[in-house]
Design a protein around this motif. Structure first.
Motif, PDB file in Angstrom:
ATOM      1  N   TYR A 127       0.823  -1.092   0.030  1.00  0.00           N
ATOM      2  CA  TYR A 127      -0.067  -0.055  -0.078  1.00  0.00           C
ATOM      3  C   TYR A 127       0.922   1.290  -0.065  1.00  0.00           C
ATOM      4  CZ  TYR A 127      -3.051   3.728   1.281  1.00  0.00           C
ATOM      5  OH  TYR A 127      -3.716   4.921   1.283  1.00  0.00           O
ATOM      6  N   VAL A 128       0.754   1.956  -1.146  1.00  0.00           N
ATOM      7  CA  VAL A 128       1.503   3.114  -1.205  1.00  0.00           C
ATOM      8  C   VAL A 128       0.785   4.441  -0.808  1.00  0.00           C
ATOM      9  CG1 VAL A 128       2.990   4.471  -2.804  1.00  0.00           C
ATOM     10  CG2 VAL A 128       3.052   2.001  -3.120  1.00  0.00           C
ATOM     11  N   ALA A 129       1.234   5.301   0.323  1.00  0.00           N
ATOM     12  CA  ALA A 129       0.555   6.332   0.542  1.00  0.00           C
ATOM     13  C   ALA A 129       0.860   7.234  -0.482  1.00  0.00           C
ATOM     14  CB  ALA A 129       0.923   7.076   2.076  1.00  0.00           C
ATOM     15  N   ARG A 130      -0.125   8.160  -1.062  1.00  0.00           N
ATOM     16  CA  ARG A 130      -0.020   9.183  -2.109  1.00  0.00           C
ATOM     17  C   ARG A 130      -0.681  10.507  -1.513  1.00  0.00           C
ATOM     18  NH1 ARG A 130       1.779   6.538  -5.902  1.00  0.00           N
ATOM     19  NH2 ARG A 130       1.191   4.287  -6.252  1.00  0.00           N
ATOM     20  N   ARG A 131       0.345  11.672  -1.976  1.00  0.00           N
ATOM     21  CA  ARG A 131       0.041  12.869  -1.511  1.00  0.00           C
ATOM     22  C   ARG A 131      -1.398  13.870  -1.830  1.00  0.00           C
ATOM     23  NH1 ARG A 131       4.062  17.911  -3.445  1.00  0.00           N
ATOM     24  NH2 ARG A 131       3.053  19.560  -2.267  1.00  0.00           N
ATOM     25  N   ASP A 132      -1.744  13.093  -3.098  1.00  0.00           N
ATOM     26  CA  ASP A 132      -3.086  13.749  -3.500  1.00  0.00           C
ATOM     27  C   ASP A 132      -4.162  12.918  -2.706  1.00  0.00           C
ATOM     28  OD1 ASP A 132      -2.088  14.978  -5.682  1.00  0.00           O
ATOM     29  OD2 ASP A 132      -2.698  13.777  -7.100  1.00  0.00           O
ATOM     30  N   ASN A 133      -4.082  11.595  -2.309  1.00  0.00           N
ATOM     31  CA  ASN A 133      -5.038  11.019  -1.499  1.00  0.00           C
ATOM     32  C   ASN A 133      -4.897  11.493  -0.184  1.00  0.00           C
ATOM     33  OD1 ASN A 133      -5.443   8.186   0.366  1.00  0.00           O
ATOM     34  ND2 ASN A 133      -6.694   8.314  -1.656  1.00  0.00           N
ATOM     35  N   ILE A 134      -3.915  12.005   0.408  1.00  0.00           N
ATOM     36  CA  ILE A 134      -3.845  12.391   1.933  1.00  0.00           C
ATOM     37  C   ILE A 134      -4.466  13.781   1.590  1.00  0.00           C
ATOM     38  CG2 ILE A 134      -2.388  13.031   3.895  1.00  0.00           C
ATOM     39  CD1 ILE A 134      -0.434  10.935   2.796  1.00  0.00           C
ATOM     40  N   ARG A 135      -4.362  14.629   0.825  1.00  0.00           N
ATOM     41  CA  ARG A 135      -5.009  15.961   0.668  1.00  0.00           C
ATOM     42  C   ARG A 135      -6.547  16.003   0.700  1.00  0.00           C
ATOM     43  NH1 ARG A 135      -1.365  18.913  -3.294  1.00  0.00           N
ATOM     44  NH2 ARG A 135      -2.620  17.601  -4.482  1.00  0.00           N
ATOM     45  N   ARG A 136      -6.862  14.882  -0.054  1.00  0.00           N
ATOM     46  CA  ARG A 136      -8.185  14.777  -0.287  1.00  0.00           C
ATOM     47  C   ARG A 136      -9.146  14.288   0.654  1.00  0.00           C
ATOM     48  NH1 ARG A 136     -10.718  10.512  -4.819  1.00  0.00           N
ATOM     49  NH2 ARG A 136     -13.091  10.961  -4.346  1.00  0.00           N
ATOM     50  N   TYR A 137      -8.354  13.466   1.554  1.00  0.00           N
ATOM     51  CA  TYR A 137      -9.173  12.744   2.511  1.00  0.00           C
ATOM     52  C   TYR A 137      -8.936  13.174   4.127  1.00  0.00           C
ATOM     53  CZ  TYR A 137     -11.197   9.386  -0.847  1.00  0.00           C
ATOM     54  OH  TYR A 137     -11.769   8.968  -1.960  1.00  0.00           O
ATOM     55  N   THR A 138      -8.154  14.073   4.177  1.00  0.00           N
ATOM     56  CA  THR A 138      -7.851  14.797   5.658  1.00  0.00           C
ATOM     57  C   THR A 138      -8.558  16.146   5.733  1.00  0.00           C
ATOM     58  OG1 THR A 138      -5.788  15.596   4.826  1.00  0.00           O
ATOM     59  CG2 THR A 138      -5.974  13.604   6.082  1.00  0.00           C
ATOM     60  N   ALA A 139      -9.449  16.349   6.776  1.00  0.00           N
ATOM     61  CA  ALA A 139     -10.197  17.704   6.951  1.00  0.00           C
ATOM     62  C   ALA A 139      -9.163  18.724   7.109  1.00  0.00           C
ATOM     63  CB  ALA A 139     -10.876  17.375   8.115  1.00  0.00           C
ATOM     64  N   GLU A 140      -7.924  18.289   7.569  1.00  0.00           N
ATOM     65  CA  GLU A 140      -6.910  19.717   7.758  1.00  0.00           C
ATOM     66  C   GLU A 140      -6.116  19.665   6.332  1.00  0.00           C
ATOM     67  OE1 GLU A 140      -6.982  16.611   9.370  1.00  0.00           O
ATOM     68  OE2 GLU A 140      -6.619  16.914  11.793  1.00  0.00           O
ATOM     69  N   GLY A 141      -6.433  18.806   5.364  1.00  0.00           N
ATOM     70  CA  GLY A 141      -5.877  19.159   3.881  1.00  0.00           C
ATOM     71  C   GLY A 141      -4.262  18.886   4.237  1.00  0.00           C
ATOM     72  N   PHE A 142      -3.970  17.998   4.803  1.00  0.00           N
ATOM     73  CA  PHE A 142      -2.627  17.710   4.982  1.00  0.00           C
ATOM     74  C   PHE A 142      -1.929  17.526   3.677  1.00  0.00           C
ATOM     75  CE2 PHE A 142      -3.340  15.872   9.592  1.00  0.00           C
ATOM     76  CZ  PHE A 142      -2.853  17.175  10.067  1.00  0.00           C
ATOM     77  N   ASP A 143      -0.710  18.158   3.403  1.00  0.00           N
ATOM     78  CA  ASP A 143      -0.005  17.933   1.924  1.00  0.00           C
ATOM     79  C   ASP A 143       1.277  17.491   2.150  1.00  0.00           C
ATOM     80  OD1 ASP A 143       0.089  18.542  -0.481  1.00  0.00           O
ATOM     81  OD2 ASP A 143       0.196  20.576  -0.607  1.00  0.00           O
ATOM     82  N   PRO A 144       1.698  16.299   2.157  1.00  0.00           N
ATOM     83  CA  PRO A 144       3.010  15.926   2.418  1.00  0.00           C
ATOM     84  C   PRO A 144       3.862  15.910   1.184  1.00  0.00           C
ATOM     85  CG  PRO A 144       1.548  13.897   2.571  1.00  0.00           C
ATOM     86  CD  PRO A 144       0.463  15.401   2.361  1.00  0.00           C
ATOM     87  N   ASP A 145       4.748  16.570   1.081  1.00  0.00           N
ATOM     88  CA  ASP A 145       5.826  16.632   0.192  1.00  0.00           C
ATOM     89  C   ASP A 145       7.040  15.333   0.255  1.00  0.00           C
ATOM     90  OD1 ASP A 145       6.937  17.605  -2.065  1.00  0.00           O
ATOM     91  OD2 ASP A 145       7.810  19.376  -0.960  1.00  0.00           O
ATOM     92  N   GLY A 146       7.415  14.960  -0.739  1.00  0.00           N
ATOM     93  CA  GLY A 146       8.437  14.058  -0.770  1.00  0.00           C
ATOM     94  C   GLY A 146       8.348  12.725  -0.353  1.00  0.00           C
ATOM     95  N   LEU A 147       6.979  12.251  -0.493  1.00  0.00           N
ATOM     96  CA  LEU A 147       6.912  10.914  -0.078  1.00  0.00           C
ATOM     97  C   LEU A 147       7.235   9.941  -1.393  1.00  0.00           C
ATOM     98  CD1 LEU A 147       2.981  10.797   0.864  1.00  0.00           C
ATOM     99  CD2 LEU A 147       5.050  11.388   2.274  1.00  0.00           C
ATOM    100  N   ASP A 148       7.815   8.666  -1.019  1.00  0.00           N
ATOM    101  CA  ASP A 148       8.166   7.763  -2.173  1.00  0.00           C
ATOM    102  C   ASP A 148       6.933   7.141  -2.615  1.00  0.00           C
ATOM    103  OD1 ASP A 148       9.133   5.690  -3.773  1.00  0.00           O
ATOM    104  OD2 ASP A 148      10.897   5.174  -2.111  1.00  0.00           O
TER     105      ASP A 148
END
Ligand SMILES: Cc1cc2nc3c(=O)[nH]c(=O)nc-3n(C[C@H](O)[C@H](O)[C@H](O)COP(=O)(O)OP(=O)(O)OC[C@H]3O[C@@H](n4cnc5c(N)ncnc54)[C@H](O)[C@@H]3O)c2cc1C
Length: 377
Positions: free
Chosen positions: A204-225
């Protein structure tokens, strides 16, 4: 307001179930992937601390959801509850996955002592100082609150393994020590699933877009592999036959309660008559204060209900507590309670597990296909 009450009891679990059925349950399938963040009402039921200790049983929670929403409306929720059942059945037939995680954790701890770079990354990760947006807040939430949303657990584990390149067994151990619902089967096998070890070759690979979309805080992590390959292992856990359950003897018995099953009122005891009750507290290794307090309040509640139900004294197990009586207990799945049980007690399995676990030895789809039959039974 805290997500969980100070005392984890069956009454608190029933109240949480009814709040879920009257609230987020109706929108569960559509909303469940969103993490609304700390302090907000979750999109999911938050019933796992109660289910993990069987203060609520899987059967009653599923029945209540089917009653409230019908077969179609409850389908997703029911399927999620069966994931829990599946992981438990799978670990019973692959116990090396549990023992191997502990061996792997100990090996990883030895590496931390010898590899300064790895040690530094690990220290930053557990202090919430990686600089990765979202991840640093989740570590704080995990340690302060003992809880993370399911999607967040997936992102967390994936970032831990594939971006921070930390040994997955250390992450699984961190979760077990802090999650109020920390469960040997769901936790170990979910970490293995994220790593690509449970469904071999599929991580399971965590993706920046997915995290931005599904977190109320709009977390936007840069540099994920986001191109990470799955992990591999030389020796996957071997499959062993499902251990046989015992049948309850007729006549007087001593009933042993443990943290895997605290609803003795619904345990099928056949012709056995309970005349003593003991409670065995086996916390996960290194459990946080919060987890220990949750375990202790759940055990107190289980003992008080058992005493009222069976009409005999109940208390923590002590030397000679059972006298000469045969000791019966609900099945404890691979993990701390099973390891702490006395060798000569009779272990009874609930119908729910008896029907589901034989279908849980491989992937989840076999069990999913069997759900209608299990529920009819
Ligand atoms: C890395 C990782 C570690 C996890 N560790 C644990 C753990 O230690 N203990 C634990 O109970 N769950 C664990 N889970 C599974 C899942 O995250 C939790 O069960 C869920 O978040 C509990 O929230 P809820 O009660 O609101 O679930 P809901 O979505 O309301 O689901 C209802 C119930 O179904 C079961 N369930 C739901 N999703 C899953 C799932 N993916 N796997 C297994 N059972 C599920 C739980 O018992 C849950 O209470 C883990 C998942 C991941 C990805």
């Amino acid at each position: 307001m805290p997500l969980f009450p100070t005392a984890l009891t069956r009454d608190a679990g029933l109240a949480a179930l009814s709040a879920f059925l009257g609230g987020p349950g109706a929108d569960y399938a559509a909303a469940r992937n969103t993490d609304r963040g700390r302090g907000a009402q979750p999109t999911t039921s938050a019933l796992s601390p109660y289910l993990r200790r069987r203060l609520l049983t899987e059967a009653e929670v599923v029945e209540a959801a089917l009653h409230a929403f019908g077969d179609e409306g409850a389908e997703k929720f029911v399927s999620e509850v069966f994931w829990r059942t599946y992981f438990k059945g799978h670990l019973e037939t692959h116990p090396d996955a549990w023992t191997g995680t502990r061996t792997g954790r100990d090996a990883a701890l030895a590496r931390l002592a010898e590899e300064p770079r790895l040690r530094r990354i690990h220290e930053q990760a557990i202090a919430g100082e990686t600089g990765i947006d979202g991840f640093d807040s989740w570590v704080v939430q995990l340690t302060e609150e003992g809880w993370l949303h399911n999607h967040t657990r997936m992102w967390f584990a994936s970032i831990w393994i594939f971006t921070l390149r930390l040994p997955w067994e250390l992450g699984a151990d961190l979760f077990m020590r802090h999650l109020i619902d920390g469960d040997p089967a769901s936790n170990t096998l979910s970490w293995r699933w994220v790593a690509g070890l449970h469904t071999r070759g599929k991580n399971y690979v965590a993706r920046r877009d997915n995290i931005r979309r599904y977190t109320a805080e709009g977390f936007d992590p840069d540099g994920l592999d986001e191109d990470a390959e799955p992990l591999d292992e030389a020796k996957p856990p071997r499959e062993v036959p499902l251990p046989k359950a015992d049948t309850p003897p007729a006549g007087d018995v001593a009933l042993l309660l443990h943290l895997d099953d605290l609803h003795p009122e619904s345990l099928d005891l056949g012709a056995a008559r309970v005349s003593r009750i003991g409670g065995l507290l086996a916390h996960p290794e290194g459990a946080s204060e919060k987890v220990r307090a949750a375990d202790e309040s759940a055990m107190r509640d289980g003992l008080a209900r058992a005493e009222a139900h069976f009409g005999c004294p109940a208390g923590p197990v002590s030397e000679g507590w059972a006298g000469d009586l045969p000791v019966v207990t609900a099945w404890a799945t691979v993990g701390p309670s099973a390891e702490a049980l006395p060798g000569d007690c009779l272990r009874l399995r609930r119908d729910w597990d008896e029907r589901a676990w034989p279908l849980s030895t491989r992937g989840y789809s076999r069990l999913r296909g069997g759900i209608p039959k299990i529920l009819r039974g």
